[in-house]
Design a protein around this motif. Structure first.
Motif, PDB file in Angstrom:
ATOM      1  N   LEU A  22      47.500  36.267  46.372  1.00 46.91           N
ATOM      2  CA  LEU A  22      48.164  35.608  45.244  1.00 46.91           C
ATOM      3  C   LEU A  22      47.127  35.045  44.274  1.00 46.91           C
ATOM      4  N   ASN A  23      47.575  34.849  43.032  1.00 45.50           N
ATOM      5  CA  ASN A  23      46.675  34.252  42.042  1.00 45.50           C
ATOM      6  C   ASN A  23      46.173  32.892  42.499  1.00 45.50           C
ATOM      7  N   SER A  24      47.050  32.134  43.145  1.00 46.66           N
ATOM      8  CA  SER A  24      46.654  30.781  43.568  1.00 46.66           C
ATOM      9  C   SER A  24      45.450  30.841  44.524  1.00 46.66           C
ATOM     10  N   GLY A  35      47.328  29.220  36.659  1.00 46.51           N
ATOM     11  CA  GLY A  35      47.979  30.030  35.630  1.00 46.51           C
ATOM     12  C   GLY A  35      47.024  30.864  34.791  1.00 46.51           C
ATOM     13  N   LEU A  38      47.352  34.958  35.461  1.00 43.48           N
ATOM     14  CA  LEU A  38      48.550  35.604  34.916  1.00 43.48           C
ATOM     15  C   LEU A  38      48.482  35.651  33.392  1.00 43.48           C
ATOM     16  N   LYS A  39      48.070  34.539  32.801  1.00 42.42           N
ATOM     17  CA  LYS A  39      48.019  34.456  31.348  1.00 42.42           C
ATOM     18  C   LYS A  39      46.985  35.428  30.758  1.00 42.42           C
ATOM     19  N   GLN A  44      49.955  39.206  38.871  1.00 44.96           N
ATOM     20  CA  GLN A  44      50.530  38.101  39.646  1.00 44.96           C
ATOM     21  C   GLN A  44      50.044  38.130  41.092  1.00 44.96           C
ATOM     22  N   SER A  45      49.995  39.352  41.640  1.00 42.02           N
ATOM     23  CA  SER A  45      49.496  39.511  43.011  1.00 42.02           C
ATOM     24  C   SER A  45      48.991  40.932  43.169  1.00 42.02           C
ATOM     25  N   LYS A 262      45.850  44.457  31.036  1.00 40.79           N
ATOM     26  CA  LYS A 262      46.913  43.960  30.169  1.00 40.79           C
ATOM     27  C   LYS A 262      46.706  44.457  28.734  1.00 40.79           C
ATOM     28  N   SER A 284      51.407  43.701  37.056  1.00 40.00           N
ATOM     29  CA  SER A 284      51.551  42.339  37.586  1.00 40.00           C
ATOM     30  C   SER A 284      51.700  42.312  39.106  1.00 40.00           C
ATOM     31  N   THR A 285      52.265  43.369  39.687  1.00 38.32           N
ATOM     32  CA  THR A 285      52.485  43.339  41.140  1.00 38.32           C
ATOM     33  C   THR A 285      51.444  44.125  41.949  1.00 38.32           C
TER      34      THR A 285
END
Lengths: 334, 334
Positions: A22-24, A35, A38-39, A44-45, A262, A284-285
């Protein structure tokens, strides 16, 4: 639609490693604000291998494609390994994928690797469609299996958080239907040859003389220069491509691009008149899974019904080198 | 002779590193008795790189082939890199060879790598002959450039003294003459997949987790098992090949084999009714140059007049994986 070489896609399969990052996790590790990824990067993962190898993931994806096609391994006439990363310097990737099937010892179809880095799958699909013009080939398997995660630099978040691991396989067969190749072009623009590189590990900086160093042995991307080179070349590439094709870009049913970044996907949308409805975006996935990105997105599109019998599909991507490859085909499973 | 895909070989070139390594150098280093290497391994000397890279050697060979063909780089429509070793993990080999030409920045032909280890050149020649069936290709360059010397284990004299470095290039073109492909077959025998391997350097034993160790990062060959596997498969491969071809082996003008080993070349001679007159053997002066061996021997044969206009030529080799590839063609420069 004028089919120049007919083929059907009899079966498709994919495999993702179990571990989801995960991004976290990355934001904590790299001390990035929450954030940020993602930005700025759009992911996202992504999946990363723990014990899985390129060979294992490729085997899992191919087994799934064989099941989907209702074929046994012995009905395959050639296996093309279409990837940039590898388990061993030698033998070649495809030989190891074949060997990992318990039934392979009695089966002697040839195994060939092809590599145009991130667009290897496109090159392999064109190659396979050529092989199918020879009567000795009925079914050809193409497998892209990539592990990016060992070659990422934790000091470069733009690439560290962008890439993922995964594998996809498709089986293309002599078509009884109207499916097949509509148009294919590839070009290599040498001014951008060194904008994406892994410097360590080969003969230029061999492990014998250059001990492991994260910067040397990881993927390096001159992001701004690369983007400028893509902006200079991609619009003309696509314009020329559709000048030579008998259907225009606006009539294409589905665009399956390399999940490069992106900004790369945004550039493609703007070349598609701002329309994103028919562009497959899984960044994103899954992140950028190198050469596995395009077939992974193609497999999802077939599985989830976005690509249907008789539809036109445009595969397009940029690759280290810098190569742009585009392939337009009419999809048929029959 | 029935040509299935016509092509001519318009130009050929090769490059060897400056440094010549004599048996006496190796025998002293490895504490082997004088004469051991020539007697047991069959090599007298081999070339090894000092500052030369895969890219540089490939460029030199290709420049020489372009001169021979009287073509400029911009007249090439595709470059196929057909090698097992590489300067960088990415970009792919052929993109770097193209980029090394000062004039390349304005030329956008595609660069594709193909890899079936030691028989990559055979696979590439079949591939190129398929590409030439498409009107957009006129001239295709194939370059094999190999550096084996960084990946050899000084504790294993059988391979340490066997291998050499070098590069070869050929340009194949749409033929106006009667030259071209007569027959091609490749098979991969998976029971022998792990008999030749370089274990370190890829994702299975990544430099990040496995520091350099000569055994792990060098070429490993289970020589006896490999020879047994070749004895079990090669005679049937060749028998089947010529059953499907319209000329028998005994009528072939020239056999250009992979310079795999002394025993490998001896096995081939016995399959050729003991006749060595029409088998090209450069093992003693070049060693085994991986994928460059076959095109190097082909280039010499054309340069020194052993292969002449209208002759039939049989390329044959075994490769890690284990793949056997064979290609029979009718030579024409026109």
């Amino acid at each position: 639609m004028n089919i120049s070489r007919s083929f059907s896609i009899k079966g498709v399969g994919k495999y993702f490693p179990k571990k989801k990052v995960l991004n976290s996790d990355i934001e904590e590790k790299l001390n990035l604000p929450e954030g940020y990824i993602l930005k700025n990067i759009g992911v996202q993962s992504r999946r990363q291998v723990t014990t899985e190898s390129n060979t294992f993931m490729g085997q899992q994806a191919l087994r799934s494609a064989l099941n989907d096609a209702n074929l046994n391994l012995e009905e395959i006439d050639c296996l093309i390994g279409a990837s940039a990363t590898f388990d061993y310097v030698l033998p070649n990737r495809s030989c190891l994928i074949k060997e990992s099937f318990p039934e392979a010892k009695k089966i002697d179809f040839p195994c060939i690797d092809i590599n145009t880095v991130c667009t290897s799958f496109i090159t392999a699909l064109d190659y396979a469609s050529l092989l199918l013009t020879d009567p000795k080939y009925q079914n050809i398997a193409i497998v892209s299996s990539e592990i990016s995660s060992h070659g990422l630099n934790s000091k470069e978040p733009e690439s560290y958080a962008l890439f993922g691991d995964g594998a996809a396989a498709i089986i293309i067969s002599k078509g009884k239907s109207t499916g097949g190749l509509l148009h294919y072009t590839a070009k290599t623009y040498s001014e951008a040859a060194q904008y994406t590189i892994i410097q360590g590990g080969g003969n230029a900086n061999h492990p014998k003389h250059f001990p492991y160093d994260e910067g040397l042995y990881s993927f390096k991307m001159m992001g701004h220069k690369l983007l400028k080179a893509a902006k200079r070349t991609l619009p003309f590439f696509i314009e020329d491509f559709f000048k030579e094709s008998d259907i225009p870009l606006r009539d294409v049913n589905l665009i399956v691009p390399h999940q490069a970044s992106k900004l790369g996907l945004r550039m493609l949308a703007s070349l598609n008149q701002g329309n994103t409805d028919n562009i497959v975006d899984e960044l994103s996935t899954s992140g950028n899974c190198i050469a596995a990105s395009i077939p992974l997105a193609l497999v999802s599109s077939i599985k989830n019904g976005r690509l249907n019998e008789g539809d036109s599909c445009f595969l397009i991507g940029t690759a280290a080198g810098m190569t742009i490859s585009g392939l337009l085909f009419k999809y048929s499973k029959k």
